[in-house]
Design a protein around this motif. Structure first.
Motif, short mmCIF file in Angstrom:
data_model
loop_
_atom_site.label_atom_id
_atom_site.label_comp_id
_atom_site.label_asym_id
_atom_site.label_seq_id
_atom_site.Cartn_x
_atom_site.Cartn_y
_atom_site.Cartn_z
N GLU A 198 0.84 -1.22 0.00
CA GLU A 198 0.00 0.00 0.00
C GLU A 198 0.86 1.26 0.00
O GLU A 198 0.42 2.33 -0.43
CB GLU A 198 -0.91 0.03 1.24
N GLN A 259 0.57 7.13 -0.89
CA GLN A 259 0.07 5.86 -0.34
C GLN A 259 -1.28 5.52 -0.97
O GLN A 259 -2.00 6.39 -1.42
CB GLN A 259 -0.05 5.96 1.19
N ASP A 260 -1.58 4.25 -0.97
CA ASP A 260 -2.76 3.77 -1.66
C ASP A 260 -3.89 3.45 -0.67
O ASP A 260 -4.77 4.26 -0.45
CB ASP A 260 -2.36 2.52 -2.48
N TRP A 261 -3.89 2.29 -0.06
CA TRP A 261 -4.85 1.82 0.95
C TRP A 261 -6.22 1.45 0.40
O TRP A 261 -7.13 1.11 1.16
CB TRP A 261 -4.98 2.81 2.14
N THR A 263 -6.85 -1.27 -1.27
CA THR A 263 -7.02 -2.70 -1.00
C THR A 263 -7.59 -2.92 0.40
O THR A 263 -8.49 -3.76 0.59
CB THR A 263 -5.66 -3.41 -1.17
#
Lengths: 384, 384
Positions: A198, A259-261, A263
């Motif tokens: 992430e 950052q992704d997060w 998922t």
């Protein structure tokens, strides 16, 4: 590199026998509430070891914090702590117990309904001090300021962060993980892996150290995860996994990078509606998410393919495909299935999952805010 | 992995423009002493920027902290701080200014001669709070609890460590390093490189994460060091170097592993007796030290050869030789000479250097305590 502020004050006591050192970390005269989950810390003797170390303190106990800790259960601990005028908390367990203890720590002095800290982002201005004795490397909660709490009554699973919620100290004794069931070990490896993903599989930000650190942690998980299942009492392997999981989410590799997060957000709805383990949801969602977001993540996926999986030859798109396949196979090698169908969840479950995301306002996720509900649906469909 | 305790409370404010944020990090009403070195922070405008950020504080200044900061100079700052009842220090500069400020912070409340903190290991039980604005990435002092101080009168250069000596905050603004002279940039890269080597090139301790992190930092220095000299205003390059130098010595990569530091001890005597820059001494000593200690360090040297220099083929001894040669060539590529003779120091200088080591009790150095005076002499001879 993006501008960032980094501070992590948690004191780590790492190694065999370190539980004996906790008394020196707790203010003299403190009234300590030990929080834990099911019976495993009782059975393994860890709870007794903790109590022996705290023999000069007034100690209370609260058992029964569940995986995906619930508001309903935690409020019972809050009531006990208020009644007994507890002024220090000690979480003994894994990420769920520590997350739950963070909620308790913030809820005790909170005026009003503590659920507002999550649902309404109400300001957290005070928290009871707490430490942890980690028994399950996975979430990184032992060295960060975040927690994820579930409200059973309303099927909500929400996160909150606050700098008052760093543990004062955390004991990481790898030998305490020898007796973990394989499923929990595997879940921990997947959880740490996806935490890294992430923060790493986004887009390049000229952050060479953060990239190298993330890759080093991933390589360690790939080397040590399967060994931990094969050789459960190998101290060195457990030590490497434990420190890796902590560093995977203590703010370090995420400092200065996008950052992704997404998922995690898609995964939370799977846990709430279908009861999957947190790590199982991540193993299902991540490969599909990488596939759906492959254009946005292209440069980092190629770097990941090369540096983590050693894929240097051939067509770039094929290398990306192969890196995603390797990721899936790694999770499956740990006996963590990666398809919704493996968990008995059919395509008819997807619409309600997407509806939950909408209800929780999760309509623009990911490092580019480009994972809208249509893309989320695509991800669930690809994970079917 | 060895047992360890890790805690690093320093708050890092990283990025362009972050000096503007320091006022919020200093207690309201504090009487602040700004410490700095020569005129560069005046010329570049950094000092004015700091003073502008502190406009609501009572501010004093102490200039003239030299490279290899001396007890003699620092005691003048202590006198000023005591006289003006200063209660916060702000170091603006590189590692020497920050190290010196740590000494001042501990010396102000010290009863007796503060030199005893170093020479007699007298207990440091209080220190004035301080922060830093880093202008030269090199020593890592901005995020650790150590300092090295020189006493001119007696030709001593001694280190001390204390948990009260972590900066409360450090500003790392990469753009503040654009105007550094090339020699200081190169020295910083070498200094950080050798800090990593001291914690990495020892013997295997089953510490996979620490190894990967150390390798990641070394690779970043190798990639970015020469670029910083070629492209002095490349922000991304400067940012990577700055964060790398900080992480090279903030306790993280040294946690749970054996450490060496013999190169530093031999280097200190070169600075004291011959006035070499700290990094120059390290560039001279490290290649010779690795050669003399190659049997003890064999496993890690082979790992270093492979993972840092990509040397995978051929005879193991040849790979070790090649890794040491590459290390030397890397330093020289930065215009930092690696032979005593390059600095006009002949073999007749070696006996006095060894005598200094003896006088300072440095008779059993290194991760195995196996670098005795005879070995130290061998190292100096090989570096001739």
């Amino acid at each position: 590199m993006q501008n960032f502020t980094f501070q992590n004050p948690t004191r780590i006591l790492f190694g065999e026998g370190r539980i004996a050192d906790i008394a020196a970390e707790i203010p003299a005269g403190a009234r300590v509430l030990i929080t834990y989950g099911g019976g495993s810390v009782v059975r393994t003797g860890t709870l007794d070891e903790v109590k022996a170390a705290l023999k000069n303190f007034t100690v209370f106990e609260f058992a029964g914090i569940e995986p995906n800790p619930t508001y309903e259960t935690l409020m019972e601990a809050v009531a006990l702590a208020r009644r007994e005028k507890v002024d220090f908390l000690l979480a003994v367990g894994g990420g769920s117990v520590i997350d739950g203890t963070k909620f308790i720590a913030a809820a005790i002095p909170f005026a009003g309904d503590p659920w507002d800290m999550l649902a309404k982002r109400a300001a957290v201005t005070r928290a009871i001090a707490f430490g942890s004795v980690l028994t399950l490397p996975a979430t990184g909660s032992e060295m960060n300021n975040g927690a994820v709490i579930t409200r059973r009554a309303s099927s909500d699973k929400l996160a909150f962060l606050n700098d008052l919620l760093f543990p004062r100290f955390s004991v990481l004794d790898p030998s305490k993980t020898f007796t973990l069931p394989p499923r929990q070990v595997a879940n921990g490896v997947v959880d740490a892996f996806v935490h890294i993903a992430e923060q790493y599989l986004t887009y390049p930000a000229d952050a060479k150290v953060q990239d190298r650190f993330a890759e080093g942690l991933l390589l360690t998980l790939i080397e040590e995860g399967p060994r931990a299942l094969r050789e459960p009492e190998n101290y060195a392997v457990r030590a490497n996994l434990m420190w890796t999981a902590t560093l995977a989410l203590n703010g370090l590799i995420g400092a200065g990078v996008p950052q992704d997060w997404a998922t995690h957000m898609l995964g939370h709805e799977l846990t709430v509606l279908h009861g999957l383990d947190h790590a199982q949801t991540l193993a299902v969602v991540l490969p599909a998410m990488l596939q759906v977001q492959r254009a946005e993540k292209r440069d980092k996926l190629l770097q990941y393919a090369e540096r983590v999986w050693g894929l240097r030859e051939g067509d770039a798109e094929a290398r990306i495909d192969q890196a995603i396949v390797r990721t899936r196979l790694f999770f499956e090698s740990l006996q963590v299935p990666t398809r919704l169908s493996d968990y008995g969840i059919g395509v008819e479950a997807i619409a309600p999952l997407v509806a939950q995301l909408k209800r929780h306002g999760m309509v623009a996720l990911g490092e580019h805010r480009s994972v809208d509900l249509a893309r989320a649906q695509q991800v669930y469909e690809l994970a079917a």
